[in-house]
Write a protein that holds these residues in place. Structure first.
Motif, PDB file in Angstrom:
ATOM      1  N   SER A 225      53.414  50.436  35.909  1.00  0.00           N
ATOM      2  CA  SER A 225      52.114  50.122  36.558  1.00  0.00           C
ATOM      3  C   SER A 225      51.681  48.901  36.057  1.00  0.00           C
ATOM      4  CB  SER A 225      51.066  51.246  36.583  1.00  0.00           C
ATOM      5  OG  SER A 225      50.685  51.348  35.378  1.00  0.00           O
ATOM      6  N   SER A 226      52.181  48.370  34.686  1.00  0.00           N
ATOM      7  CA  SER A 226      51.425  47.330  34.020  1.00  0.00           C
ATOM      8  C   SER A 226      52.113  45.912  34.861  1.00  0.00           C
ATOM      9  CB  SER A 226      51.759  47.195  32.742  1.00  0.00           C
ATOM     10  OG  SER A 226      53.141  47.192  32.392  1.00  0.00           O
ATOM     11  N   VAL A 227      53.223  46.147  35.584  1.00  0.00           N
ATOM     12  CA  VAL A 227      53.360  45.089  36.513  1.00  0.00           C
ATOM     13  C   VAL A 227      52.855  44.907  37.695  1.00  0.00           C
ATOM     14  CG1 VAL A 227      55.495  43.959  37.753  1.00  0.00           C
ATOM     15  CG2 VAL A 227      55.707  45.111  35.330  1.00  0.00           C
ATOM     16  N   ARG A 228      51.833  44.095  37.984  1.00  0.00           N
ATOM     17  CA  ARG A 228      51.090  44.297  38.950  1.00  0.00           C
ATOM     18  C   ARG A 228      50.412  42.762  39.395  1.00  0.00           C
ATOM     19  NH1 ARG A 228      45.638  44.887  36.353  1.00  0.00           N
ATOM     20  NH2 ARG A 228      46.193  44.859  34.055  1.00  0.00           N
ATOM     21  N   CYS A 229      49.537  42.717  40.489  1.00  0.00           N
ATOM     22  CA  CYS A 229      48.562  41.586  40.706  1.00  0.00           C
ATOM     23  C   CYS A 229      47.201  42.302  40.508  1.00  0.00           C
ATOM     24  CB  CYS A 229      48.614  41.323  42.171  1.00  0.00           C
ATOM     25  SG  CYS A 229      50.249  40.341  42.496  1.00  0.00           S
ATOM     26  N   PRO A 230      46.572  41.860  39.378  1.00  0.00           N
ATOM     27  CA  PRO A 230      45.272  42.362  38.903  1.00  0.00           C
ATOM     28  C   PRO A 230      44.082  42.229  39.767  1.00  0.00           C
ATOM     29  CG  PRO A 230      46.225  41.104  37.150  1.00  0.00           C
ATOM     30  CD  PRO A 230      47.069  40.759  38.259  1.00  0.00           C
ATOM     31  N   HIS A 231      43.279  43.110  40.346  1.00  0.00           N
ATOM     32  CA  HIS A 231      42.177  42.995  40.894  1.00  0.00           C
ATOM     33  C   HIS A 231      41.293  41.923  40.064  1.00  0.00           C
ATOM     34  CE1 HIS A 231      43.188  45.641  43.883  1.00  0.00           C
ATOM     35  NE2 HIS A 231      43.467  46.814  42.665  1.00  0.00           N
ATOM     36  N   LEU A 232      40.181  41.318  40.970  1.00  0.00           N
ATOM     37  CA  LEU A 232      38.987  40.480  40.237  1.00  0.00           C
ATOM     38  C   LEU A 232      38.317  41.518  39.239  1.00  0.00           C
ATOM     39  CD1 LEU A 232      38.057  37.467  40.182  1.00  0.00           C
ATOM     40  CD2 LEU A 232      36.441  38.184  41.976  1.00  0.00           C
ATOM     41  N   PRO A 233      38.125  41.239  38.149  1.00  0.00           N
ATOM     42  CA  PRO A 233      37.282  42.058  37.224  1.00  0.00           C
ATOM     43  C   PRO A 233      35.847  42.003  37.575  1.00  0.00           C
ATOM     44  CG  PRO A 233      38.180  40.227  35.728  1.00  0.00           C
ATOM     45  CD  PRO A 233      38.934  39.983  37.288  1.00  0.00           C
ATOM     46  N   PRO A 234      34.912  42.740  36.871  1.00  0.00           N
ATOM     47  CA  PRO A 234      33.634  42.403  37.304  1.00  0.00           C
ATOM     48  C   PRO A 234      33.215  41.025  36.880  1.00  0.00           C
ATOM     49  CG  PRO A 234      34.076  44.725  36.376  1.00  0.00           C
ATOM     50  CD  PRO A 234      35.163  43.786  36.325  1.00  0.00           C
ATOM     51  N   LEU A 235      32.183  40.385  37.640  1.00  0.00           N
ATOM     52  CA  LEU A 235      31.712  39.172  37.299  1.00  0.00           C
ATOM     53  C   LEU A 235      30.759  39.054  36.290  1.00  0.00           C
ATOM     54  CD1 LEU A 235      31.674  37.551  40.991  1.00  0.00           C
ATOM     55  CD2 LEU A 235      33.767  37.500  39.213  1.00  0.00           C
ATOM     56  N   PHE A 236      30.752  38.237  35.450  1.00  0.00           N
ATOM     57  CA  PHE A 236      29.912  38.110  34.323  1.00  0.00           C
ATOM     58  C   PHE A 236      28.502  37.997  34.678  1.00  0.00           C
ATOM     59  CE2 PHE A 236      27.709  35.738  30.649  1.00  0.00           C
ATOM     60  CZ  PHE A 236      27.870  36.680  29.832  1.00  0.00           C
ATOM     61  N   ASN A 237      28.262  37.197  35.548  1.00  0.00           N
ATOM     62  CA  ASN A 237      26.818  36.786  35.881  1.00  0.00           C
ATOM     63  C   ASN A 237      26.164  37.421  37.359  1.00  0.00           C
ATOM     64  OD1 ASN A 237      25.827  35.234  33.875  1.00  0.00           O
ATOM     65  ND2 ASN A 237      27.355  33.637  34.766  1.00  0.00           N
ATOM     66  N   GLU A 238      27.250  38.584  37.747  1.00  0.00           N
ATOM     67  CA  GLU A 238      26.825  39.326  39.130  1.00  0.00           C
ATOM     68  C   GLU A 238      25.721  39.996  38.947  1.00  0.00           C
ATOM     69  OE1 GLU A 238      28.167  40.172  43.038  1.00  0.00           O
ATOM     70  OE2 GLU A 238      28.605  38.631  41.504  1.00  0.00           O
ATOM     71  N   PRO A 239      24.654  39.726  39.815  1.00  0.00           N
ATOM     72  CA  PRO A 239      23.345  40.636  39.554  1.00  0.00           C
ATOM     73  C   PRO A 239      23.515  42.287  40.025  1.00  0.00           C
ATOM     74  CG  PRO A 239      23.527  39.527  41.681  1.00  0.00           C
ATOM     75  CD  PRO A 239      24.501  39.072  40.882  1.00  0.00           C
ATOM     76  N   ASP A 240      22.899  42.889  39.424  1.00  0.00           N
ATOM     77  CA  ASP A 240      23.201  44.525  39.679  1.00  0.00           C
ATOM     78  C   ASP A 240      22.257  44.751  40.758  1.00  0.00           C
ATOM     79  OD1 ASP A 240      23.190  47.248  39.586  1.00  0.00           O
ATOM     80  OD2 ASP A 240      22.564  47.530  37.375  1.00  0.00           O
ATOM     81  N   PRO A 241      22.909  45.249  41.961  1.00  0.00           N
ATOM     82  CA  PRO A 241      22.319  45.782  43.060  1.00  0.00           C
ATOM     83  C   PRO A 241      21.081  46.818  43.157  1.00  0.00           C
ATOM     84  CG  PRO A 241      24.446  46.655  43.159  1.00  0.00           C
ATOM     85  CD  PRO A 241      24.606  45.585  41.902  1.00  0.00           C
TER      86      PRO A 241
END
Length: 288
Positions: A225-241
């Motif tokens: 499972s380590s052979v993958r296309c990673p998802h975009l990780p949580p954004l650093f400056n993304e506001p908390d909804p």
């Protein structure tokens, strides 16, 4: 040097050219070289695998630059999986075979941290990634190491290349191509590369790799499972909804926004002045 005629199939030549042009920072050539890779029958997986392998010898910077140039030219139309994190694959052991422990000891003596970064990351992730075969990776390594005057390393990678199915004339052609693309090829360095190639050929012909598997090997990856296309990780400056300002829920333009400056206003001095005046007025009103 044994009398051999340099030759390489069209697909492998296209990949070596793309790889070495990127190593030499010849970005203006990449679009044409990328088109040529596909013309010669390369898959998107092979082109991406070739470019990602730049990390091993050229580093992240040239790898990223090559990727961006090819992406801008729309020559990387889709993502392809690679080895990202998880337990390392065993490419290091497969490449070095019987001398694995000797190589590890030598690296550890020079710099134990660097030795483990090379073993666990460069080989455990990059070298263990799918895309291009180990045979093709050894062709790229032979081309780079020959021109880079890294002939001690070249010898070991040539021995592995021959074990993985690279023919003598193919190794010679890959090294020749690197010198042809080099901005300032050195005749002395080329002579040293040819001497190293001759030594590796003699050792291989003597059959001194007895007991080691010949042919294209398979890399063992403990966690597939380590052979993958990673998802975009949580954004650093993304506001908390779920977060709220201290004064409660406030819409855009409310008094709670007066003290904050938008990115657009940073480029507009008059807007910044108006906001500052509004803040002063609000402050005076609160004091009355």
């Amino acid at each position: 040097m044994p009398e051999i005629e340099p030759q390489l199939n069209g697909k492998d030549k296209a990949l070596v050219r793309l790889f070495m042009a990127s190593c030499f920072h010849k970005w203006e050539l990449l679009e044409d070289l990328g088109h040529n890779c596909y013309k010669q029958g390369c898959t998107i997986q092979e082109v991406r695998g070739c470019v990602r392998h730049l990390i091993v010898v050229a580093g992240y910077g040239p790898c990223l630059a090559a990727t961006l140039h090819l992406h801008k030219a729309k020559l990387l139309p889709e993502e392809t999986p690679g080895k990202v994190g998880g337990p390392p694959g065993d490419a290091f052991e497969v490449v070095y075979g019987k001398v694995t422990d000797k190589v590890r000891r030598n690296m550890h003596a020079a710099d134990p941290v660097l030795g483990e970064l090379i073993r666990l990351h460069l080989y455990g992730d990059i070298y263990s990634s799918p895309g291009i075969t180990l045979r093709q990776k050894q062709l790229l390594m032979a081309a780079f190491l020959g021109e880079a005057n890294m002939h001690d390393q070249l010898f070991g990678h040539l021995i592995a290349a021959f074990r993985f199915g690279v023919r003598e004339e193919e190794a010679l052609k890959a090294i020749d191509m690197a010198f042809e693309l080099a901005p300032a090829a050195s005749p002395e360095v080329y002579k040293g590369a040819m001497k190293t190639l001759a030594l590796a050929i003699r050792k291989h012909r003597r059959g001194s790799n007895a007991g080691e598997v010949e042919g294209e090997p398979t890399i063992h990856i403990p966690d597939p499972s380590s052979v993958r296309c990673p998802h975009l990780p949580p954004l650093f400056n993304e506001p908390d909804p779920h977060s709220q300002s201290p004064a409660g829920k406030e819409g855009k333009g409310s008094s709670g926004d007066i003290g904050r400056t938008s990115s657009d206003e940073l480029d507009d001095p008059s807007a910044m002045a108006a906001r500052a005046a509004a803040a002063r007025t609000l402050k005076r009103g609160a004091a009355l």
